[in-house]
Motif scaffolding. Structure first.
Motif, PDB file in Angstrom:
ATOM      1  N   GLU B 118       0.920  -1.186   0.040  1.00 48.58           N
ATOM      2  CA  GLU B 118       0.029   0.124   0.156  1.00 48.58           C
ATOM      3  C   GLU B 118       0.860   1.163   0.002  1.00 48.58           C
ATOM      4  N   SER B 119       0.213   2.336  -0.579  1.00 43.55           N
ATOM      5  CA  SER B 119       0.989   3.310  -0.387  1.00 43.55           C
ATOM      6  C   SER B 119       0.912   3.948   1.033  1.00 43.55           C
ATOM      7  N   TYR B 120       2.314   4.413   1.537  1.00 48.23           N
ATOM      8  CA  TYR B 120       2.300   4.737   2.841  1.00 48.23           C
ATOM      9  C   TYR B 120       3.418   5.936   2.855  1.00 48.23           C
ATOM     10  N   ASN B 121       2.839   6.895   4.253  1.00 49.61           N
ATOM     11  CA  ASN B 121       3.685   7.944   4.132  1.00 49.61           C
ATOM     12  C   ASN B 121       4.265   7.856   5.597  1.00 49.61           C
ATOM     13  N   GLY B 122       5.255   7.476   5.992  1.00 53.73           N
ATOM     14  CA  GLY B 122       5.711   7.470   7.358  1.00 53.73           C
ATOM     15  C   GLY B 122       6.702   8.732   7.764  1.00 53.73           C
ATOM     16  N   VAL B 123       7.175   8.222   8.984  1.00 56.82           N
ATOM     17  CA  VAL B 123       8.013   9.117   9.495  1.00 56.82           C
ATOM     18  C   VAL B 123       9.422   9.051   8.831  1.00 56.82           C
ATOM     19  N   ASN B 124       9.714   7.871   8.340  1.00 57.33           N
ATOM     20  CA  ASN B 124      11.231   7.558   7.964  1.00 57.33           C
ATOM     21  C   ASN B 124      11.145   7.099   6.567  1.00 57.33           C
ATOM     22  N   VAL B 125       9.841   6.552   6.230  1.00 59.30           N
ATOM     23  CA  VAL B 125       9.847   5.965   4.959  1.00 59.30           C
ATOM     24  C   VAL B 125       8.526   6.330   4.167  1.00 59.30           C
ATOM     25  N   ILE B 264       7.936  -4.666   4.651  1.00 59.74           N
ATOM     26  CA  ILE B 264       7.882  -4.757   3.391  1.00 59.74           C
ATOM     27  C   ILE B 264       8.924  -4.540   2.415  1.00 59.74           C
ATOM     28  N   ASN B 265       9.220  -5.474   1.660  1.00 63.86           N
ATOM     29  CA  ASN B 265      10.602  -5.745   0.797  1.00 63.86           C
ATOM     30  C   ASN B 265      11.568  -5.514   1.599  1.00 63.86           C
ATOM     31  N   ASN B 266      11.745  -6.039   2.809  1.00 66.77           N
ATOM     32  CA  ASN B 266      12.818  -6.095   3.860  1.00 66.77           C
ATOM     33  C   ASN B 266      13.439  -4.678   4.044  1.00 66.77           C
ATOM     34  N   LYS B 267      12.201  -3.634   3.663  1.00 68.99           N
ATOM     35  CA  LYS B 267      12.605  -2.090   3.976  1.00 68.99           C
ATOM     36  C   LYS B 267      12.068  -1.708   5.250  1.00 68.99           C
ATOM     37  N   PHE B 268      10.907  -1.901   5.467  1.00 71.89           N
ATOM     38  CA  PHE B 268      10.278  -1.270   6.635  1.00 71.89           C
ATOM     39  C   PHE B 268       9.240  -2.214   7.050  1.00 71.89           C
TER      40      PHE B 268
END
Lengths: 789, 301
Positions: B118-125, B264-268
């Motif tokens: 999903e689209s996501y707007n986080g603090v660091n990612v 998510i994809n080993n990223k976050f």
């Protein structure tokens, strides 16, 4: 910076109100523009002011009331909002988004109220949800107010019988369940207050709690208003649940208040039918709870209920109310060993009042109560303390109010309770008894009862052990003794035999009364006896001629002894009067020797005991007056007595007194209706002697003070002359009168005589009388004609 | 400088639009400059169909080495800003090299596109989906235009959804038992539960339930963890005694939550926690954190 606590509180309240008003202002603006989001935001902010912990309940209430008013407006808005198409369910969710719990719950209750009204969900579900959610407020004051708000907004929305919110799913059971739950939770919060905060603030906390108690009690009031609660439901659900909470909370203040509440809000009829359950709770309460007050209020209510209509009395019998109450009181007293004796007495006195109202015919019940009371009192010694004695007087007065003393005397335990009174109270009680008798005009007509009665009032009759008399107020004492005297007058039986017995009984009791009481009681007894004498005197001789029967003679013997006690006190003047009274009565009974004896006694008293000159004057006039009316005496006796009386008169100290006594003696020789006593010569002698004394008096006065004093004595003697002249005393002639008139006239104009308007007026009247008689004409007129005034 | 800007203005305008753009749901999307725009909403395996319009600025001719459109799914870690990791990349050639004189429309279609995240707007990612149109040119910079869109994926309610029940406490001080009716919640769900006080020897002041989001980015030694408290919801006011039970009812809809994202994809990863906080009169906080799983259901409205 440490300001006074109260001042601070005022400040905080003011700040709270200001904050509330400000947000209310924005809320109104939002309401006016139909802005739901803002309305919710500002109302929540407004309600946040209620989150304060700084205000005492009293001040908090002020804040709460303001918020309450604002919430009414909000409720109207919510209602309109739903009409405009906003779903009430959404609204119900929306208000729950508020982050702070207190505003959230106030809003929830407000919307909940609208929700129920909309009938989109069963009332019971909404109510249940609200009462459940309110658990979130565990702070006692805030919780109590919130739940009180809930109770307030839900009051008219309970699914009661006949209510519009009653449905298939919603029944009165749900309404009851809701109120009970709210009540339980509120009570828990209220009780918890007691245990929070510092120990030294206990007093303050208790005060605050008492300010809040009506919030809790209101639930019971709401319950009592639910139409659908019939007796069965009350018996099976409501009362047991409420009592369970009351008993389990183990809190003194709550137990006392709530028990009282239960008693006050629910109908008497219910109490009567659930006495077992209700009374069963009392012994389970904390030992410090003031049960007596509560229980006595219950009994008071039941008494009033019984008094309200005769129809309800069978109910009382059916449920054996008396036995149950009696039993319960016993248990309570047992359960509370520390209860002061005052409490015990209050309880029994309430029970007594109850049984007197409800079972006036069951004297044994009343006796049972008194008996139980005696049992509790035994071993405690005399009762002390103002309140205690007051209460016991109330206890003992109760039967007197209901029955007369005759019935009350049948209560075997009555005198036994009296034994526990101290002297003072005993007296009070005796007074109460006497007052009751007088008020009811009770006739106490047998010697036995008199005996019992006097036993009861013995506090007034004689000094009890250890009584300290000097402390008694003189007026009070007189009052008491006068009432005893009145009581003696009330004792009466038409049968002379019984009456005589009564007199003997009374005599027996009062003779021990001591010098201070006898002057009050003896005269009363004497007159009561004389009344009997008069009664007998009117009757024929006893037809059976029995020796045993009561005769005046016998009574006089008794009287003689009775009066004698007075002379020993000493109260010679009183005794003398009574002797004379007796003599007169004996005279009427034609008992010459008796009369003579009484006179003798009177004379002896006069000679030996009465030394005060003023008293002597009074006494001699009494003697003369009485003797004048005696007709029973033979010539010899009469002579002796009159001679003595004249002798006494002449020996009085003051000349004017002498003069007056001597001219009064003149009447002893001239009695109108007794032909054998018309000795005109001795009358004249007396009068002349009086004149001499009057002259002497003037001279004494002249010598001592430089004026001859008043001529009053002469005028008085003139009047005597005129009296006897008119009565046809041959020795009183016109010349004597004429000279006396002149003498007075001269005296009055003499320079040495003092001015005395009263004497002048007296003389003028006398002269006018002579003129008047002259003008009458006829025999009298002729007789007076020669006198020149 | 205005003329300079004018000088470097691209010689053509590029418009990207979706075929069902009028009917498609638009959701707010926060751009990197902080502005929120509305963007079209898609879900996994949807066909993404539309057209690209290239309109040279009047009279200018655009010489190019070809026109292409790409569909990119990118993850951008902020500690490595500007470096996009494309987990999805699809390309369609729209035009062979040549010259454009006038407005030209190119339809495009990506069928059943795999968009698992999903689209996501986080603090660091940030995870974003974007359509990228490139007009390639020689010697001068390519002309590039982007069109963001949002992907949200819906999952059916889980077949197993146990309650969370736990007893916690401090010995001889505070013992509570709490229960949340479920461990998995959809975004508009309600948390129902209660807290039961078994032992209370401290003077509590209040209790609240927090919803916390824990975003961890990177991996290994370069893991960054950021925790945000999204909701503070007061549950209780005042000091309870033993035996009290306090209800919980927390509606999730007012909060901006996302589903739980695991690795998510080993990223976050983005995880959600319920944090029960008890505060005593001295403002000491006692808390217990429980993970809950968030998921998105298809909204019917």
């Amino acid at each position: 910076m440490i300001a006074d606590g109260v001042e601070d509180e005022e400040k905080w309240l003011a700040a709270g109100i200001a904050g509330l008003q400000q947000n209310a202002f924005y809320m109104h603006r939002a309401l006016d523009s139909n802005n739901l989001r803002d309305a919710l935001k500002y109302s929540a902010q407004m309600l946040s002011e209620l989150r304060t912990s700084r205000l005492s309940p009293h001040k908090y209430y002020e804040l709460y009331m303001r918020a309450f008013d604002e919430l009414r407006k909000l409720e109207v808005f919510f209602k309109e909002e739903t009409r405009r198409g906003c779903s009430i369910v959404d609204l119900y969710e929306l208000v729950q988004h508020a982050g702070n719990i207190l505003p959230r719950l106030y809003l929830l209750c407000t919307v909940g109220s609208v929700y129920i009204k909309s009938k989109e969900a069963p009332a019971k579900d909404v109510l249940k949800d609200l009462v459940e959610m309110c658990r979130g407020i565990q702070h006692p004051v805030r919780g109590l107010f919130l739940r009180s708000y809930l109770a307030q907004v839900s009051r008219d929305k309970l699914p009661d019988i006949g209510s519009e919110y009653e449905g298939d799913a919603d029944t009165v059971v749900d309404a009851v369940e809701f109120v009970l739950q709210n009540f339980t939770e509120m009570n828990k919060l209220w009780v918890r207050m007691q245990h929070q905060g510092a120990a030294r603030e206990k007093e303050k906390r208790e005060k605050e709690r008492s300010e809040l108690r009506d919030l809790v009690g209101k639930n019971l009031h709401v319950l009592s208003q639910i139409e659908g609660i019939d007796l069965d439901m009350y018996k099976d659900t409501v009362l047991p649940r409420v009592l369970e909470q009351v008993v389990n909370c183990k809190d003194e203040i709550a137990q006392y208040y709530l028990m009282d509440c239960i008693i006050q809000v629910f109908p008497d009829e219910y109490h009567l039918q659930t006495l077992d359950v209700l009374l069963g709770a009392f012994p389970q309460l904390q030992p410090t709870v003031d049960i007596k007050t509560v229980l006595s209020r219950l009994m008071e209510r039941l008494s009033n209920y019984a008094a309200s209509s005769a129809d309800v009395l069978p109910e009382f019998l059916q449920v054996e109310a008396f036995a149950k109450l009696n039993n319960a009181i016993g248990k309570v007293i047992e359960a509370q060993p520390d209860m002061p004796i005052l409490g015990v007495i209050i309880l029994y006195s309430s029970l007594l009042t109850f049984t007197l109202h409800v079972h006036p015919d069951r004297l044994d019940y009343a006796d049972q109560v008194l008996g139980a009371c005696v049992k509790k009192l035994s071993g405690k010694g005399k009762l002390e303390g103002n309140k205690t004695t007051k209460q016991i007087v109330a206890l003992l007065s109760a039967p007197l109010d209901k029955y007369d003393i005759v019935t009350a005397l049948k209560l075997s335990n009555y005198p036994r309770v009296l034994e526990y009174l101290d002297t003072e109270t005993n007296k009070v009680m005796a007074t109460v008894i006497i007052q009751s008798i007088m008020k009811n005009k009770t006739r106490i007509s047998t010697a036995d009862r008199v005996e019992a009665l006097f036993e009861l009032i013995k506090g007034l009759i004689k000094d009890l052990d250890g009584a300290v008399l000097d402390e008694v107020d003189e007026d009070d004492f007189k009052e008491e003794q006068n009432s005893v005297a009145r009581l003696i007058q009330l004792l009466h039986n038409d049968d002379p035999e019984e009456m005589f017995k009564i007199i003997c009984t009374v005599r027996k009791h009062i003779l021990g009364g001591g010098p201070k009481r006898l002057p009050f009681t003896v005269p009363s007894l004497v007159f009561s006896s004389l009344k009997l004498v008069r009664q007998l005197q009117g009757q024929e001789e006893n037809p059976f001629g029995e020796e045993e029967s009561t005769t005046p003679k016998k009574i006089f013997q008794l009287l003689n002894q009775t009066v004698e006690t007075l002379s020993n006190i000493p109260a010679p003047e009183l005794a003398l009067q009574l002797y004379l009274q007796c003599a007169e009565a004996a005279n009427d009974c034609d008992l010459e020797p008796v009369a003579y004896e009484f006179f003798t006694q009177a004379y002896i008293l006069y000679e030996e005991e009465i030394s005060d000159s003023r008293a002597q004057v009074t006494a001699i006039h009494l003697i003369i007056g009485t003797l004048q009316r005696m007709h029973v005496f033979g010539v010899e006796n009469r002579d002796t007595l009159t001679h003595k009386a004249t002798g006494y008169s002449a020996k009085l100290l003051k000349k004017p007194d002498q003069c007056r006594a001597v001219y009064a003696c003149s009447h002893l020789f001239w009695v109108d209706d007794q032909d054998n006593v018309k000795d005109g010569e001795r009358v004249l002698l007396c009068l002349k002697r009086a004149l001499r004394i009057a002259n002497a008096a003037q001279q004494t006065s002249n010598a001592a003070r430089g004026n001859t004093g008043s001529v009053t004595l002469f005028v008085e003697i003139l009047n005597k002359y005129l009296y006897f002249f008119e009565k046809g005393n041959p020795h009183i002639n016109v010349a004597a009168i004429q000279s006396l008139v002149e003498l007075v006239t001269t005296e009055m104009h003499s320079e040495t005589s003092a001015l005395d308007p009263a004497a002048n007026a007296f003389f003028a009247s006398t002269l006018r009388y002579i003129e008047f008689q002259k003008q009458k004409g006829g025999a009298v007129g002729e007789k007076y004609e020669p006198i020149k005034a | 400088m205005n003329y300079l800007v004018g000088a470097f203005k691209p010689p053509c305008n590029i418009f990207i639009s979706f075929a069902d753009g009028r009917n498609r749901r638009q959701v707010p999307l926060k751009k990197e400059n902080g502005k929120t725009v509305m963007a079209a909403l898609f879900q996994n395996q949807e066909n993404i169909v539309g057209e690209v319009v290239i309109e040279p600025i009047h009279g200018k001719k655009v010489e190019h080495n070809g026109v292409k459109i790409e569909l990119l799914g990118q993850i951008e870690l902020y500690f490595d800003r500007g470096n996009f990791y494309d987990f999805t990349s699809l390309v369609r050639e729209l035009d062979v090299p040549g010259e454009l004189y006038e407005r030209k429309t190119y339809p495009f279609e990506f069928s059943t596109v795999e968009m698992p995240h999903e689209s996501y707007n986080g603090v660091n990612v940030r995870l974003r989906y974007v359509l990228k149109v490139t007009v390639s040119r020689n010697y001068v910079r390519n002309i590039v235009e982007y069109q963001d869109f949002v992907v949200r994926n819906y999952t059916p309610p889980p077949s197993i959804n146990n309650s969370i029940k736990m007893e916690v406490g401090i010995e001889d001080c505070l013992h509570i038992e709490f229960e949340y009716s479920k461990s998995k919640y959809h975004l508009k769900d309600v948390i129902i539960g209660k807290i039961y006080f078994l032992l209370v020897r401290i003077k509590l002041k209040n209790m609240e339930l927090e919803i916390r989001r824990r975003e961890s980015t990177g991996s290994g030694p370069n893991t960054y963890v950021e925790t945000e408290t999204l909701a503070k919801f007061e549950l209780m006011d005042g000091a309870p005694v033993r035996g009290e039970s306090i209800p919980i009812r927390l509606f999730l809809s007012p909060y901006e939550l996302t589903p739980t994202y695991r690795n998510i994809n080993n990223k976050f990863s983005v995880k959600y926690y319920l944090n029960l906080v008890l505060v005593d009169e001295e403002d000491r906080r006692y808390f217990k954190q429980q993970e809950i799983t968030m998921y998105r259901i298809l909204e019917t409205s």
